[in-house]
Scaffold this motif. Structure first.
Motif, PDB file in Angstrom:
ATOM      1  N   VAL A 148      35.995  38.038  37.638  1.00 39.40           N
ATOM      2  CA  VAL A 148      36.245  36.992  38.679  1.00 39.40           C
ATOM      3  C   VAL A 148      36.074  37.362  40.059  1.00 39.40           C
ATOM      4  O   VAL A 148      36.126  38.430  40.648  1.00 39.40           O
ATOM      5  CB  VAL A 148      37.980  36.777  38.452  1.00 39.40           C
ATOM      6  N   ARG A 149      35.580  36.322  40.892  1.00 42.88           N
ATOM      7  CA  ARG A 149      35.352  36.199  42.216  1.00 42.88           C
ATOM      8  C   ARG A 149      36.235  35.159  42.815  1.00 42.88           C
ATOM      9  O   ARG A 149      36.320  34.005  42.428  1.00 42.88           O
ATOM     10  CB  ARG A 149      33.988  35.912  42.610  1.00 42.88           C
ATOM     11  N   GLY A 150      37.050  35.647  43.870  1.00 34.58           N
ATOM     12  CA  GLY A 150      37.741  34.744  44.552  1.00 34.58           C
ATOM     13  C   GLY A 150      39.190  35.171  44.772  1.00 34.58           C
ATOM     14  O   GLY A 150      39.616  35.940  44.049  1.00 34.58           O
ATOM     15  N   THR A 151      39.852  34.532  45.772  1.00 29.60           N
ATOM     16  CA  THR A 151      41.285  34.733  45.876  1.00 29.60           C
ATOM     17  C   THR A 151      42.620  33.832  45.553  1.00 29.60           C
ATOM     18  O   THR A 151      43.744  34.203  45.818  1.00 29.60           O
ATOM     19  CB  THR A 151      41.556  35.228  47.534  1.00 29.60           C
ATOM     20  N   SER A 152      42.170  32.751  45.031  1.00 31.02           N
ATOM     21  CA  SER A 152      43.260  31.715  44.825  1.00 31.02           C
ATOM     22  C   SER A 152      44.221  32.196  43.771  1.00 31.02           C
ATOM     23  O   SER A 152      45.227  31.568  43.563  1.00 31.02           O
ATOM     24  CB  SER A 152      42.582  30.302  44.364  1.00 31.02           C
ATOM     25  N   GLU A 154      45.324  35.484  43.349  1.00 27.43           N
ATOM     26  CA  GLU A 154      45.717  36.611  43.650  1.00 27.43           C
ATOM     27  C   GLU A 154      47.255  36.414  44.084  1.00 27.43           C
ATOM     28  O   GLU A 154      47.627  35.439  44.647  1.00 27.43           O
ATOM     29  CB  GLU A 154      44.990  36.937  44.956  1.00 27.43           C
ATOM     30  N   PRO A 155      47.999  37.465  43.830  1.00 30.41           N
ATOM     31  CA  PRO A 155      47.684  38.561  43.351  1.00 30.41           C
ATOM     32  C   PRO A 155      47.893  38.835  41.748  1.00 30.41           C
ATOM     33  O   PRO A 155      47.744  39.832  41.187  1.00 30.41           O
ATOM     34  CB  PRO A 155      48.887  39.778  43.897  1.00 30.41           C
ATOM     35  N   GLY A 160      37.578  40.285  41.749  1.00 26.86           N
ATOM     36  CA  GLY A 160      36.782  41.379  41.251  1.00 26.86           C
ATOM     37  C   GLY A 160      37.525  41.776  40.024  1.00 26.86           C
ATOM     38  O   GLY A 160      36.927  42.721  39.422  1.00 26.86           O
ATOM     39  N   SER A 161      38.232  41.244  39.440  1.00 24.35           N
ATOM     40  CA  SER A 161      39.094  41.513  38.248  1.00 24.35           C
ATOM     41  C   SER A 161      38.098  41.231  36.870  1.00 24.35           C
ATOM     42  O   SER A 161      37.321  40.347  37.175  1.00 24.35           O
ATOM     43  CB  SER A 161      40.543  41.070  37.984  1.00 24.35           C
ATOM     44  N   THR A 231      42.346  42.665  34.070  1.00 24.72           N
ATOM     45  CA  THR A 231      42.170  44.049  34.409  1.00 24.72           C
ATOM     46  C   THR A 231      41.971  44.097  35.966  1.00 24.72           C
ATOM     47  O   THR A 231      40.811  43.660  36.502  1.00 24.72           O
ATOM     48  CB  THR A 231      41.276  44.862  33.792  1.00 24.72           C
ATOM     49  N   ASN A 232      42.807  44.387  36.808  1.00 24.25           N
ATOM     50  CA  ASN A 232      42.796  44.482  38.111  1.00 24.25           C
ATOM     51  C   ASN A 232      42.462  45.640  38.588  1.00 24.25           C
ATOM     52  O   ASN A 232      43.115  46.874  38.484  1.00 24.25           O
ATOM     53  CB  ASN A 232      44.217  44.046  38.973  1.00 24.25           C
TER      54      ASN A 232
END
Length: 239
Positions: A148-152, A154-155, A160-161, A231-232
């Protein structure tokens, strides 16, 4: 709760055991530290014991090529009741009985606005037990891993997960997380049905607004599968 001093002492003992063959002299050679000083860090006698300083801990990590702050972290979590240790394996090792592998697709999927797929420069294979699959009613031939790329998201799902997607499971259950294609974008989002038959695409990050898809525009949405696991990683790669 352990003190920082106790944690450093335990980690020092682990380093001597695992990286210096049980020898203080060998650790002194590797790190350039005085063996007498190392012995004083280990001493249980309060009259001779010396506390390892913050700066020294960082110097030890650098000399031993350990991640920064490794000396200050408690690495004895596997001693807790019911904890399961992590076992490293080589990619060429055969699967054990009761294990399966889930392939990782070499594209990133978006967890943000206007994020497109792109190649993943990381080779990973993920091993799972068949007992785990049976417990959740999952079929290995339908499972795929994506990065995954992006922060929408999060958390809940970090940038990067890796996520595990049950491909082909497209029936929408309100509040579940799905991998979907919207136009040219592939994204990871919560989905909710609207009262009028439309769809709400929702991020976990409260700074990201909902996307409302009217019923007449649903033809532009393709649900690819349901996300069943993430998986974070909480640290950055060291190389």
């Amino acid at each position: 709760m352990k003190s920082a001093e106790d944690v450093r002492t335990e980690n020092l003992e682990a380093i001597i055991r695992d990286m210096a063959g049980g020898s203080v002299a060998e650790l002194a050679r590797i790190t350039g530290k005085d063996p007498t000083l190392i012995s004083r860090w280990r001493s249980k006698n309060p009259k001779t014991r010396k506390v390892m300083s913050h700066q020294t801990a960082r110097e030890m990590e650098k000399a031993l090529k350990l991640p920064m702050n490794w000396m200050d972290q408690d690495h004895t979590a596997t001693a807790l009741p019911d904890a399961v240790p992590v076992v490293a394996y080589h990619p060429e090792e055969p699967l054990e009985d009761g294990e399966i592998e889930i392939p990782a697709i070499n594209v990133l999927v978006g967890a943000g606005n206007c994020i497109h797929t792109e190649p993943v420069r990381e080779e990973r294979r993920f091993r799972y037990s068949t007992e785990w699959l049976q417990r959740y009613g999952l079929r290995p031939d339908k499972l795929i891993r994506h990065k995954v790329r992006g922060t929408s998201m999060e958390p809940f799902i970090s940038d990067g997960s890796w996520i595990t997607v049950e491909m082909g499971t497209t029936q929408i259950v309100d509040g579940n997380v799905y991998l979907l294609r919207y136009g040219s974008q592939i994204s990871v989002k919560f989905l909710f049905r609207r009262y009028d038959g439309g769809l709400i695409i929702r991020s976990f990050n409260p700074s990201e607004p909902d996307v409302v898809v009217p019923i007449q525009d649903l033809e532009h949405i393709e649900v690819l599968g349901r996300v069943v696991e993430s998986t974070n990683m909480l640290i950055k790669p060291v190389k």
